[in-house]
Write a protein that holds these residues in place. Structure first.
Motif, short mmCIF file in Angstrom:
data_model
loop_
_atom_site.label_atom_id
_atom_site.label_comp_id
_atom_site.label_asym_id
_atom_site.label_seq_id
_atom_site.Cartn_x
_atom_site.Cartn_y
_atom_site.Cartn_z
N LEU A 1 0.74 -0.76 -0.44
CA LEU A 1 0.18 -0.16 -0.12
C LEU A 1 0.88 1.27 0.04
O LEU A 1 1.88 1.42 1.08
CB LEU A 1 -1.13 0.05 1.23
N ARG A 2 0.60 2.38 -0.65
CA ARG A 2 1.18 3.74 -0.51
C ARG A 2 0.96 4.06 0.20
O ARG A 2 -0.26 4.48 0.69
CB ARG A 2 1.06 4.23 -2.33
N ASN A 3 1.25 4.53 1.31
CA ASN A 3 1.48 6.38 1.80
C ASN A 3 0.50 6.84 1.45
O ASN A 3 0.75 7.26 0.24
CB ASN A 3 2.75 6.72 2.27
N GLY A 4 0.23 7.80 1.82
CA GLY A 4 -1.21 8.92 0.66
C GLY A 4 -0.33 10.30 1.05
O GLY A 4 0.02 10.55 2.26
N PRO A 5 -0.84 10.96 0.46
CA PRO A 5 -0.30 12.63 0.90
C PRO A 5 0.05 13.22 2.87
O PRO A 5 0.56 13.42 3.11
CB PRO A 5 -1.16 12.99 0.12
N ALA A 6 -1.13 11.67 2.93
CA ALA A 6 -1.43 13.02 4.06
C ALA A 6 -0.63 12.20 5.15
O ALA A 6 -0.37 12.86 6.90
CB ALA A 6 -2.89 12.78 4.53
N ASP A 7 -0.28 10.65 4.92
CA ASP A 7 0.78 9.79 5.60
C ASP A 7 2.00 11.05 5.65
O ASP A 7 2.51 10.05 6.62
CB ASP A 7 0.82 8.62 5.07
N PHE A 8 2.93 11.52 4.81
CA PHE A 8 3.92 12.08 5.18
C PHE A 8 3.54 13.68 5.43
O PHE A 8 4.45 13.97 5.78
CB PHE A 8 4.03 12.52 3.66
N LYS A 9 2.65 13.64 6.10
CA LYS A 9 2.45 15.35 6.68
C LYS A 9 1.50 14.99 7.87
O LYS A 9 0.70 15.54 8.37
CB LYS A 9 1.86 16.71 5.96
N PRO A 10 1.71 14.52 8.80
CA PRO A 10 0.77 14.06 9.57
C PRO A 10 0.99 14.79 10.88
O PRO A 10 -0.45 15.70 11.43
CB PRO A 10 1.21 12.58 10.62
N HIS A 11 1.84 15.41 11.03
CA HIS A 11 1.74 16.74 12.07
C HIS A 11 0.87 17.43 11.51
O HIS A 11 0.15 18.57 12.51
CB HIS A 11 3.53 17.25 12.48
N SER A 12 1.14 17.75 10.58
CA SER A 12 -0.02 19.56 9.93
C SER A 12 -1.14 18.66 9.52
O SER A 12 -2.35 20.12 9.55
CB SER A 12 0.24 19.39 8.19
N ARG A 13 -1.44 17.20 9.48
CA ARG A 13 -2.76 17.11 10.26
C ARG A 13 -3.68 17.31 11.67
O ARG A 13 -4.82 17.74 10.32
CB ARG A 13 -2.80 15.59 9.23
N ASP A 14 -3.24 16.85 12.27
CA ASP A 14 -3.34 16.12 13.66
C ASP A 14 -2.77 17.28 14.59
O ASP A 14 -3.17 17.02 16.09
CB ASP A 14 -3.90 15.34 13.41
N GLY A 15 -1.92 17.69 14.46
CA GLY A 15 -0.73 18.08 15.15
C GLY A 15 -0.06 17.52 16.41
O GLY A 15 0.65 17.85 17.19
N LYS A 16 -0.05 15.66 15.53
CA LYS A 16 0.92 15.11 16.64
C LYS A 16 1.67 14.47 15.80
O LYS A 16 2.15 14.85 14.81
CB LYS A 16 -0.29 13.94 16.89
N PRO B 1 -11.98 9.45 19.10
CA PRO B 1 -11.26 9.68 20.82
C PRO B 1 -9.73 9.04 20.19
O PRO B 1 -8.34 9.07 20.99
CB PRO B 1 -11.19 8.80 21.62
N PHE B 2 -9.34 9.52 18.88
CA PHE B 2 -7.83 8.79 18.22
C PHE B 2 -7.79 9.54 16.79
O PHE B 2 -8.39 9.47 16.00
CB PHE B 2 -7.29 7.32 18.74
N SER B 3 -6.46 10.01 17.05
CA SER B 3 -6.11 10.55 15.34
C SER B 3 -5.86 9.80 13.93
O SER B 3 -5.77 10.29 13.54
CB SER B 3 -5.23 11.25 15.65
N ARG B 4 -5.30 8.37 13.78
CA ARG B 4 -4.82 7.81 12.72
C ARG B 4 -6.12 6.93 12.80
O ARG B 4 -6.71 6.75 13.28
CB ARG B 4 -3.11 7.98 13.19
N GLY B 5 -5.08 6.14 11.36
CA GLY B 5 -6.08 5.30 10.34
C GLY B 5 -5.71 4.22 10.93
O GLY B 5 -4.62 3.89 11.23
N TYR B 6 -6.65 3.44 10.79
CA TYR B 6 -6.00 1.27 10.67
C TYR B 6 -7.19 0.67 9.28
O TYR B 6 -7.67 1.44 9.03
CB TYR B 6 -6.10 0.73 11.79
#
Lengths: 567, 240
Positions: free
Chosen positions: A116-131, A367-372
């Protein structure tokens, strides 16, 4: 540290022969560089050694192995969580498990082939949710290398146009299995996407490699070369260039540096001869696997680099990550007593569930910021192995004799399992360092691990449990294996995902990263890392495809720098 | 398709010798499935002594179980998976050998649990009937099993026996369904190289009431020719 160095024998020394080392060798040898590859394990030839098509009843212990040692069973692994003579330690409260495969091609011989490719948000996770942290590169930087990697190795899949799940250069996907169609139907009712999976298995012939023959045994290694492994797809073609020498049984102790601070070569133990050997090279590429690469750098100490090579930031070994895992198994009565049919298929799922809650997370409703994502297994797929049709109390209701025999058979194929695979946010408490009191059998200091899930990951595991149970119920099934709050929602131990990444993260600032945006050490410009250690985050996507795309990009950069004599 | 006796007899390794002997013995008995256990056990024990213990080339060398435990395991296994007109019994399928090997492989708690359970069974039978489990009559054995085979209707005093029997039943099912005979009985019809992938068969799609959206790969693929492994020249290492 060495004195006067002889002229380098090799343009590039590559440590490790798995996905990252294999790709570096493939790209660099084709660019004309003379490469030496050092592999700590033995030679392994899947065409001869794979336990392909062997029946369980003809094999020791039905082809299985124990939890600690993977060697000796059907799985194409030499090693496991325990490697004789190569211990590691854990700090109090840490239960890290470190899986190693000591063989040519490393873990690519047995891996799940999920690509699976990382998507655009996966390279910029801090920009996405501050974590966590952003990568110094974007999806656009890596996209051409994903394209090239998929076209080289062969990945099946389907174009879906989903958020943060970029489509690739796909071969056609295999049709779903019966139980997968039933899961897909339930997911449709729940408005959860369930789409063709993306695996590095050929559904069409590619060069000398024939298409899959569908016996679901990819984990045993493929004698046909129809799935991706580093030796078949990367190393043998690299050898055909005449530019690659591979030395197996070479346990690298340290990277040697010269008076100018440049990497001069490596020192390794020839395991067969029991001798220390030094080789020199113009460029050193570390792809020993995430933690082994960290260990090598920390053990490469000198007066100039007292805390280990490339470690002026103090970040080598830091921000260790692994995939968040939690599973549920359900029993689905409508799958009982189906007409016998061959459900083997490829060595992995034909359908999967990508992460689908981006909008709810943007709205702050989870209650969590990332995906699965959800990986699927079950039905009649795969050769029966010990454990099949057991769990007698919950399913069979007990008993013995002819009634039990018939009842147990009627259950065959009616179990489905859901495997959640999610993103961990890097934290300060998860890292590895040298254990100052323990060495391996060659006297090399070993790693000591520290690892902790945060509440983010625990909450994600809870969501997995609740979602999977809902899918089972929607299928008309009954949950037979699940986990509650007192079991931390079934979350795995760190390392069990066998997706360990981080430890030499890349970045745009030498104070806060080990490698620059080309995976080149800030402190040592002829030293590069091409395994999972440069990862800044670990998205829910399995890391191997990204390791290879990044290794390709890094290797192209190395080749261009060598042409201009910049390294 | 071969019958169970032929499958067992055609197996290439000598390990199956004594199972074939047992099978013949059982087939000679009057009522299938209602074997007089005492006489079977007696015969089985003599087989264990003469065939297994001396450790000749054609014998199964015990790895974890004692000869007495081995005999009990055989009798219990066949109570759990008896022969019927579709397959042989657990012992026909080599389940005792699987269990002995598996216990040796796993060791630790599992071995202690099984050995302890077998001892519990003999102690309880001796207390009630004055003889070990294998020497009890068929009716006595059945009474004993009915106490421990149904977790939901068991007296609290028998919890130990129930835990043992559940674990033991799992081992028998694991051994049987991974044996050649068990795989035919299921049946598992895979492990056969395919030229293409058909997907879920239409009758099953219909029975499940699902929609199959993807094309079978055969329709999208050119014929590949024979399935064959790569040749050494295609997949060989030039340099070691």
């Amino acid at each position: 540290m060495m004195g006067a160095m002889p002229e380098s024998e090799y343009d590039v020394i590559i440590v490790g022969s798995g996905a990252g080392g294999g790709m570096a060798a493939h790209v660099l040898t084709h660019a004309g560089a003379r490469c030496l590859m050092l592999e700590a394990g033995d030679w392994y030839d899947t065409a001869r050694e794979s336990k392909w098509l062997e029946w369980g009843y003809d094999a020791p212990h039905r082809g299985t192995t124990d939890d600690e040692h993977a060697y000796g069973g059907f799985e194409a692994v030499v090693g496991g969580y325990h490697v004789d003579g190569e211990p590691y330690t854990c700090a109090a409260g840490t239960h890290w498990k470190w899986f190693r495969s000591r063989m040519l091609g490393g873990r690519t011989n047995a891996w799940g082939r999920i690509s699976l490719r990382n998507g655009p948000a996966d390279f910029k996770p801090h920009s996405r949710d501050g974590k966590g942290f952003d990568w110094p590169i974007s999806y656009e930087d890596l996209a051409p290398y994903y394209d090239k990697t998929e076209e080289l190795i062969g990945v099946f899949g389907s174009a879906e146009g989903l958020e943060n799940l970029p489509d690739g250069k796909f071969l056609p996907p295999p049709a779903p299995r019966c139980y997968e169609l039933l899961i897909q139907k339930a997911c449709r009712e729940l408005q959860i996407p369930c789409i063709p999976s993306r695996l590095a298995i050929l559904t069409r012939p590619m060069g000398d490699r024939p298409a899959c023959h569908y016996v679901s045994q990819c984990y045993r290694g493929c004698r046909m070369g129809s799935n991706f492994s580093s030796p078949v797809v990367l190393l043998y073609p690299a050898q055909q260039t005449g530019n690659l020498e591979i030395r197996c049984g070479a346990m690298v102790r340290e990277v040697m540096t010269g008076p100018d601070g440049r990497a001069a070569g490596v020192s390794y133990i020839d395991k067969e001869m029991g001798q220390e050997v030094q080789v020199t090279g113009k460029v050193i590429v570390l792809a020993a696997s995430t933690c082994e690469t960290v260990r090598l750098l920390l053990n490469s100490r000198s007066s100039r680099f007292p805390n280990g090579l490339a470690n002026s930031s103090g970040l080598v070994g830091r921000y260790l990550m692994d995939t968040v895992m939690s599973d549920v198994t359900g029993w689905v009565p409508s799958l009982m007593n189906l007409p016998p049919h061959n459900e083997d298929g490829v060595g992995g799922m034909h359908l999967f569930v990508p992460w689908w809650n981006y909008e709810r997370q943007r709205l702050g409703q989870l209650p969590f910021s990332r995906g699965y994502h959800i990986e699927l297994s079950g039905g009649r797929s795969g050769m029966p192995a010990p454990g099949l049709l057991t769990g007698s109390e919950s399913l069979l209701g007990g008993g013995y004799g002819k009634a039990l025999k018939q009842r147990s058979r009627s259950l065959y194929g009616s179990l489905v399992s859901f495997h959640g695979r999610g993103e961990m946010i890097p934290n300060e408490d998860s890292y590895c360092e040298l254990d100052k009191s323990t060495v391996d059998r060659w006297g090399i200091p070993v790693l000591r691990f520290h690892f902790r899930w945060s509440d983010q990951e625990i909450q994600m595991a809870r969501h997995m449990q609740e979602t999977f149970q809902q899918i089972v119920q929607t299928m008309g099934g009954k949950v037979i294996e699940s986990y509650g709050a007192d079991q931390r929602w079934g979350i795995s131990e760190g390392g069990e995902g066998i997706h360990e990444v981080g430890g030499t993260r890349m970045g745009s600032d030498p104070a806060t990263s080990v490698l620059n945006p080309h995976c080149q050490a800030w402190d040592c410009k002829n030293l590069f890392v091409t395994d999972g250690a440069p990862f800044v985050s670990l998205s829910d996507k399995n890391p191997t495809l990204t390791i290879m795309a990044l290794a390709w990009r890094t290797s192209e950069y190395i080749a261009s720098q060598m042409r201009t004599h910049a390294v | 398709m071969k019958n169970a006796a032929e499958q067992s007899g055609s197996s290439s390794t000598g390990l199956r010798f004594h199972r074939r002997a047992m099978l013949k013995m059982m087939m000679a008995l009057p009522v299938a499935g209602l074997v007089p256990r005492a006489s079977f056990a007696e015969a089985a024990r003599s087989l264990v002594e003469t065939v297994v213990m001396p450790g000749g080339a054609a014998s199964w060398k015990l790895r974890a179980l004692t000869p007495q435990e081995w005999t009990t395991v055989g009798v219990l296994s066949d109570w759990i998976i008896p022969a019927d007109d579709e397959s042989g019994s657990a012992t026909d399928a080599g389940v005792p050998e699987f269990i002995d090997d598996w216990l040796d492989f796993q060791r630790g708690e599992l071995l202690a649990e099984i050995q302890g359970g077998l001892a519990w069974l003999d102690t309880e039978c001796s207390r009630l009937h004055g003889s070990t489990f294998v020497n009890c009559t068929s009716d006595e054995q059945r009474q004993m099993l009915d106490r421990i085979a149904w977790p939901e209707r068991t007296a609290a005093d028998d919890a130990q026996g129930v835990a043992f029997f559940s674990r033991f039943r799992d081992l028998v099912l694991s051994g049987f369904y991974t044996s050649e005979a068990g795989i035919r009985y299921l049946p598992y019809v895979g492990n056969q190289p395919q030229r293409g992938w058909q997907g879920c068969p239409a009758p099953v799609v219909a029975q499940l009431g699902v929609t199959n959206v993807a094309l079978p790969l055969e329709q999208t693929l050119p014929s590949q020719g024979a399935v064959r492994p790569l040749t050494p020249s295609q997949l060989s290492a030039r340099v070691r």
